[in-house]
Design an enzyme around this catalytic site. Structure first.
Site, PDB file in Angstrom:
ATOM      1  N   GLY B  86       0.879  -1.263  -0.325  1.00 44.88           N
ATOM      2  CA  GLY B  86       0.261  -0.031   0.009  1.00 44.88           C
ATOM      3  C   GLY B  86       0.944   1.366  -0.285  1.00 44.88           C
ATOM      4  O   GLY B  86       1.953   1.422  -0.992  1.00 44.88           O
ATOM      5  N   LEU B  87       0.421   2.220   0.574  1.00 41.76           N
ATOM      6  CA  LEU B  87       1.170   3.907   0.834  1.00 41.76           C
ATOM      7  C   LEU B  87       1.446   3.941  -1.163  1.00 41.76           C
ATOM      8  O   LEU B  87       1.831   4.382  -1.080  1.00 41.76           O
ATOM      9  CB  LEU B  87       2.469   3.307   1.567  1.00 41.76           C
ATOM     10  CG  LEU B  87       2.318   3.103   3.502  1.00 41.76           C
ATOM     11  CD1 LEU B  87       3.380   2.872   3.394  1.00 41.76           C
ATOM     12  CD2 LEU B  87       1.162   4.440   3.968  1.00 41.76           C
ATOM     13  N   CYS B  88       0.350   3.997  -1.669  1.00 41.92           N
ATOM     14  CA  CYS B  88       0.652   4.690  -2.781  1.00 41.92           C
ATOM     15  C   CYS B  88      -0.555   5.417  -3.264  1.00 41.92           C
ATOM     16  O   CYS B  88      -1.223   5.196  -4.145  1.00 41.92           O
ATOM     17  CB  CYS B  88       1.355   3.793  -3.457  1.00 41.92           C
ATOM     18  SG  CYS B  88       0.250   1.944  -3.669  1.00 41.92           S
ATOM     19  N   GLY B  89      -1.421   6.363  -2.606  1.00 37.60           N
ATOM     20  CA  GLY B  89      -2.148   6.605  -2.538  1.00 37.60           C
ATOM     21  C   GLY B  89      -3.186   5.986  -3.459  1.00 37.60           C
ATOM     22  O   GLY B  89      -3.781   4.771  -2.374  1.00 37.60           O
ATOM     23  N   PHE B  91      -3.438   3.961  -6.055  1.00 34.07           N
ATOM     24  CA  PHE B  91      -3.250   3.368  -6.571  1.00 34.07           C
ATOM     25  C   PHE B  91      -4.281   1.876  -6.988  1.00 34.07           C
ATOM     26  O   PHE B  91      -4.360   1.894  -7.928  1.00 34.07           O
ATOM     27  CB  PHE B  91      -1.469   2.866  -6.774  1.00 34.07           C
ATOM     28  CG  PHE B  91      -1.278   1.668  -7.561  1.00 34.07           C
ATOM     29  CD1 PHE B  91      -0.451   2.366  -8.685  1.00 34.07           C
ATOM     30  CD2 PHE B  91      -1.637   0.436  -6.623  1.00 34.07           C
ATOM     31  CE1 PHE B  91       0.036   1.142  -9.702  1.00 34.07           C
ATOM     32  CE2 PHE B  91      -0.295  -0.189  -7.948  1.00 34.07           C
ATOM     33  CZ  PHE B  91      -0.405  -0.261  -9.123  1.00 34.07           C
TER      34      PHE B  91
END
Lengths: 146, 288
Positions: B86-89, B91
């Site tokens: 995760g941690l990719c907006g 996406f």
């Protein structure tokens, strides 16, 4: 025959990269029906490639590559090799190829009816050619040095 | 009024988060560069293959290859390509959203899923869909062999007529800050002719094998290349998305630190003022 091209523009590409691009005098590839030697001015040709070695010659220098399935497009002044797997001799993992060879040989010798002989045969062939091409890396370098 | 020490602690923790997000941003930036290079490096192979297919399709008599034939859309497989982390907006959630929309649209068909990437798998495994296969943790070190394995599995199912259509949903790499969710049909292969028509396509070739044989062998490879390209695009998009998201997070952290520092100074000043008032009023009381 004044308008025959003098050199071939060779490109060897795999799905992940452009392995070789440059001018060569001759190239030989493992076609499905046997090895094909191609010189400048060859008629347009399409062929599938099987496991084998690709040899290219620039003057007196010969360079070898390992190739497993691919296909070939020849135009009078241009050759494109699209190989699914292609490796330079120095990229070949010799110990891994050796292991693969031993494994495949053992499998071919086994009497187990479950053994997939065709797969083992392909694996053996791949390993043998890899070893052969890897062996030529040394020869090529020696030859260039002397 | 909050305690001075609490605010200091808060600032320190935000500063640590900022350090992490900034590091992640730089890591993503360098990974993005590599992923972009791979997308570019994969192009020559795919383009030449298309060109050869184009020239072959004009010469083969039998165009009824199973991979080209339409069989209706009774049974559909959707390949969902997401990231593993995760941690990719937005996406991953964009993909999941598009996937759900697609599934709802085709609810009259018999649906099955194949997940590439952990995030998509995590979402869909709890939903009432059939999960055919999942491939977790392969996006980090993407290799052609992997794409080939997945494509071969799909082609085998398709060849045995267990499937009528195969679609892929993935993030197409537009630019570092822009990804576009696309749904593409992988099988049956649509129009190949006309896509990459160029000079050499019109040439008359010699063939070592019959054109038909080469053509039949090339088609599955074409599918592999298409899937590989989708996976590469998705990987590049993921790094781009993460880089943007982490950049925004770093900026937000900075704003938060500024606000908290202001707050902290206010509290400190208030407490000093309070002390002065106490001393002055104490002195006044003594003087009386």
């Amino acid at each position: 025959m004044a308008n025959l091209p003098e050199k071939l523009r060779l490109e060897i590409v795999t799905p992940d990269r452009l392995l070789f691009s440059g001018e060569v005098d001759e190239v030989s590839v493992p076609g499905v029906q046997g090895y094909l030697g191609i010189l400048p001015g060859h008629a347009p040709l399409l062929s599938e490639l099987k496991i084998g070695e690709i040899m290219l010659r620039q003057g007196d220098r010969r360079v070898y590559f390992f190739c497993s399935w691919g296909f070939l497009e020849v135009l009078p002044d241009r050759v494109s090799v699209l190989a699914e797997i292609a490796e330079r001799p120095d990229e070949i993992d010799v110990s891994r190829a050796q292991q693969a060879k031993d494994r495949a040989e053992k499998r071919l010798k086994s009497k187990d009816p479950e053994t997939d002989f065709n797969r083992a045969k392909v694996a053996l062939e791949r390993a043998l050619i890899r070893l052969q091409v890897a062996g030529k890396a040394g020869v090529g370098r020696l030859g260039a040095g002397s | 009024m909050p305690n001075l020490r609490d605010v200091r602690r808060r600032i320190r923790s935000v500063r640590n988060i900022q350090k992490t997000t900034r590091a992640m941003k730089f890591v993503s930036a360098s990974k993005l560069k590599r992923a972009q290079d791979r997308v570019v490096a994969a192009r020559p192979y795919a383009n030449r293959m298309l060109a050869v297919l184009n020239s072959l399709i004009l010469r083969v008599e039998n165009k009824e290859h199973p991979l080209l034939k339409r069989r209706g859309s009774g049974r559909i497989l959707l390949v969902v390509i997401t990231g593993d982390k995760g941690l990719c907006g937005a996406f991953n959630s964009n993909i999941v959203k598009a996937g759900v929309a697609f599934l709802n649209e085709h609810s009259q068909a018999e649906l099955a899923l194949t997940a590439i990437g952990k995030k998509g798998y995590d979402y869909f495994k709890r939903r009432p869909y059939e999960m055919r296969e999942q491939y977790i943790n392969i996006m980090g070190k993407l290799e052609y062999g992997e794409a080939k394995r997945i494509a071969d599995f799909i082609i085998r199912q398709y060849g045995s007529e267990a499937l009528d259509e195969v679609y892929v949903v993935y993030n197409e790499f537009k630019s570092v800050i822009r990804q576009r969710v696309v749904v593409e049909r992988l099988l049956p292969i649509g129009e190949i002719a006309g896509l990459g028509m160029n000079g050499s396509a019109q040439l008359e070739y010699l063939y070592e094998d019959k054109p038909q044989v080469i053509f039949d062998h090339l088609l599955p490879r074409h599918v592999e290349v298409q899937l590989f390209r989708a996976m590469l695009e998705s990987a590049a998009s993921e790094h781009g998305a993460r880089m943007t998201a982490m950049d925004a997070a770093t900026t937000n952290a900075k704003e938060m630190i500024d606000r908290l520092t202001l707050n902290m100074n206010r509290i400190r000043q208030a407490s000093i003022t309070k002390e002065i008032i106490e001393i002055v009023s104490g002195a006044n009381a003594l003087a009386e």
